[in-house]
Write an enzyme that holds these catalytic residues in place. Structure first.
Site, mmCIF file in Angstrom:
data_model
loop_
_atom_site.group_PDB
_atom_site.id
_atom_site.type_symbol
_atom_site.label_atom_id
_atom_site.label_comp_id
_atom_site.label_asym_id
_atom_site.label_seq_id
_atom_site.Cartn_x
_atom_site.Cartn_y
_atom_site.Cartn_z
ATOM 1 N N ASP A 215 8.455 43.075 65.457
ATOM 2 C CA ASP A 215 8.104 44.338 66.147
ATOM 3 C C ASP A 215 6.627 44.727 66.129
ATOM 4 O OD1 ASP A 215 10.774 44.638 66.623
ATOM 5 O OD2 ASP A 215 11.038 46.451 65.419
ATOM 6 N N ASP B 87 20.214 49.136 60.078
ATOM 7 C CA ASP B 87 18.872 49.246 60.677
ATOM 8 C C ASP B 87 18.114 50.461 60.155
ATOM 9 O OD1 ASP B 87 19.227 47.057 62.487
ATOM 10 O OD2 ASP B 87 20.473 48.364 63.723
HETATM 11 C C1 BGC Z 1 14.769 46.285 56.746
HETATM 12 C C2 BGC Z 1 14.610 45.199 55.719
HETATM 13 C C3 BGC Z 1 15.813 44.271 55.720
HETATM 14 C C4 BGC Z 1 16.052 43.747 57.113
HETATM 15 C C5 BGC Z 1 17.275 42.865 57.216
HETATM 16 C C6 BGC Z 1 15.063 45.671 58.093
HETATM 17 O O1 BGC Z 1 15.354 46.678 59.000
HETATM 18 O O2 BGC Z 1 13.645 47.099 56.785
HETATM 19 O O3 BGC Z 1 14.458 45.780 54.452
HETATM 20 O O4 BGC Z 1 15.637 43.221 54.832
HETATM 21 O O5 BGC Z 1 16.185 44.811 58.028
HETATM 22 O O6 BGC Z 1 18.460 43.550 57.091
#
Ligand code: BGC
Length: 458
Positions: A173, A397
């Site tokens: 992103d 998320d």
């Molecule tokens: C989070 C991470 C996480 C990843 C996978 C992201 O949105 O900020 O901490 O490891 O998602 O689930």
């Protein structure tokens, strides 16, 4: 087969030969790249064209256990998912979680050929949202280099791991945010303006690509957003340019980029079968529908292929390959349309036919109605190295309300089902599931919904 595809393959074969030659020369010059991996003699091969081709991909036991513990979860618990290095402490692990070496050692035990890592810890991370803000402030580029990228690169360079193909997907992103969420645009955020002005996303990515790319068995794939973000004319070429800028920053070159990944942790449908960008209804183009809103692409596959071409014309190598994250873009279940919408007007036509059931394509947090997408697979389409599950299904998320934490994570209202939106989702409802935990934490209700709405079915 299209002309583009033939050209693409020819170049890729050519590059593979060059790399093989380079390895032979390196060996002849006394640089040995052989290693004694898991008790055997697995030699570091030259980079192959498509690292996923014929490869057994590492299954993260931590994710697998959580998936298997869910009712119905054993149907997918054997699937490979991405390992997110989402903070400095994730490198060493501890407190019951596996660090990077533990993952790589386990990959050797599994006799896996390929491990998928997500490099995700830029200074000022997630500048257009709050849910995945990280531990490093906007100016902490030196810590990013020294305490995050360097230690990762050192571990990956351990000869013990030379026989593994290590896919690194780089900084989800970040670069698209510099294009779409800065300057005079209504979607701009002060934090993205800061990251654009201080250059630390571009520098951080250039540095990461250079250091990781110096390891012969690492395959860097840079994040390229998704079609519902980069697919508009204002964003498409400009994003490719920023990616090129980052790939050539801090002494890096485009040779450190093996490819790009789209749709990471997003929900954009892989293929919309019931409407096409060139369709018209009552003299109006599909592009004029509210859903498409002048975008040039209706789905992820067409976008990924077109963006690959754009990247090549911007200066990336003709052999680059795309990855598409299909972990949560299945959109199956009972609400899945079985044919086109009514041809009464262009909105009815698109809305009645589309698989992607989001309220707005800018919605990104724990989307209600989503399902698991295509299972991970190699070389599924022209220009695409693999469909992957980079976002581990079942991991949130973002939290749907404020939850105090020491991970740097904020509360983003886009994860609150009662939120009425902002300019980045056209002021629509967020479409998020309720009662979500912090990003990255296990979200059982979402996992159940993903199983229920899987497409292809389980
Ligand atoms: C989070 C991470 C996480 C990843 C996978 C992201 O949105 O900020 O901490 O490891 O998602 O689930």
């Amino acid at each position: 087969m299209s002309r583009t595809h033939r050209t693409h393959r020819t170049h890729r074969r050519h590059r593979t030969l060059l790399l093989a030659l380079a390895t032979v020369l390196a060996a002849a010059g006394g640089t040995t790249v052989a290693s004694a991996g898991d008790g055997g003699t697995r030699a570091a091969a030259a980079r192959v064209d498509n690292p996923y081709a014929g490869a057994k991909v590492y299954v993260n036991p931590e994710w697998s256990r959580k998936a298997a513990a869910e009712p119905g979860g054993t149907a997918v618990a054997h699937q490979p998912t991405g390992v997110w290095l989402d903070r400095i402490a994730a490198i060493a692990g501890g407190n019951g979680t596996m660090g990077l070496r533990a993952h790589l050692d386990t990959a050797l035990q599994q006799r896996a050929d390929l491990v998928q890592l997500v490099i995700y810890n830029l200074p000022g991370r997630d500048c257009a949202a709050l849910a995945s803000n990280g531990e490093l402030g906007p100016t902490e580029i030196d810590r990013y280099k020294r305490d995050y990228i360097d230690p990762i690169a050192r571990i990956l360079a351990d000869p013990k791991y030379a026989g593994l193909r290590i896919v690194t997907t780089v900084e989800i992103d970040s670069l698209p945010n510099l294009v779409t969420n800065t300057g005079g645009r209504p979607t701009a955020t002060p934090q993205c303006d800061v990251m654009k002005a201080n250059g630390n996303y571009v520098k951080g990515i250039g540095y990461a690509l250079k250091q990781l790319g110096a390891v012969p068995n690492v395959y860097n794939y840079v994040d390229a957003g998704h079609h519902g973000w980069i697919g508009w004319d204002d964003n498409f070429a400009a994003s490719a340019q920023v990616m090129h800028q980052a790939a050539t920053a801090e002494g890096s070159t485009v040779d450190n980029v093996h490819g790009f990944i789209t749709n990471t942790a997003n929900y954009s449908a892989l293929k919309e079968d019931h409407f096409r960008i060139d369709d018209t209804v009552g003299g109006r183009s599909v592009r004029q529908s509210k859903w498409v809103d002048w975008n040039r692409y209706t789905d992820e596959l067409s976008f990924a292929q077109a963006f690959r071409n754009q990247l090549v014309s911007t200066g990336f190598r003709p052999g680059i390959g795309m990855l598409i994250d299909t972990s949560r873009n299945g959109w199956g279940g009972t609400a899945r349309p079985t044919g086109p919408g009514p041809a009464t007007d262009v909105d009815a036509y698109v809305n009645g036919g589309r698989y992607d059931r989001r309220i707005h394509i800018g919605n990104w947090c724990n989307q209600s109605g989503a399902g698991l997408g295509e299972r991970p697979q190699a070389a599924p389409a022209a220009g695409v190295d693999a469909y992957v599950w980079m976002k581990p299904p079942g991991e949130s998320d973002g939290a749907s309300r404020e939850i105090p934490n020491n991970e740097g994570k904020g509360f983003d209202r886009m994860c609150d089902p009662t939120y009425t939106g902002n300019p980045r989702n056209g002021h629509n409802m967020s479409g998020a599931l309720p009662n979500a935990p912090l990003s990255g934490h296990w979200f059982s209700a979402q996992f159940q919904e993903l199983l229920k709405n899987a497409h292809p079915r389980l």
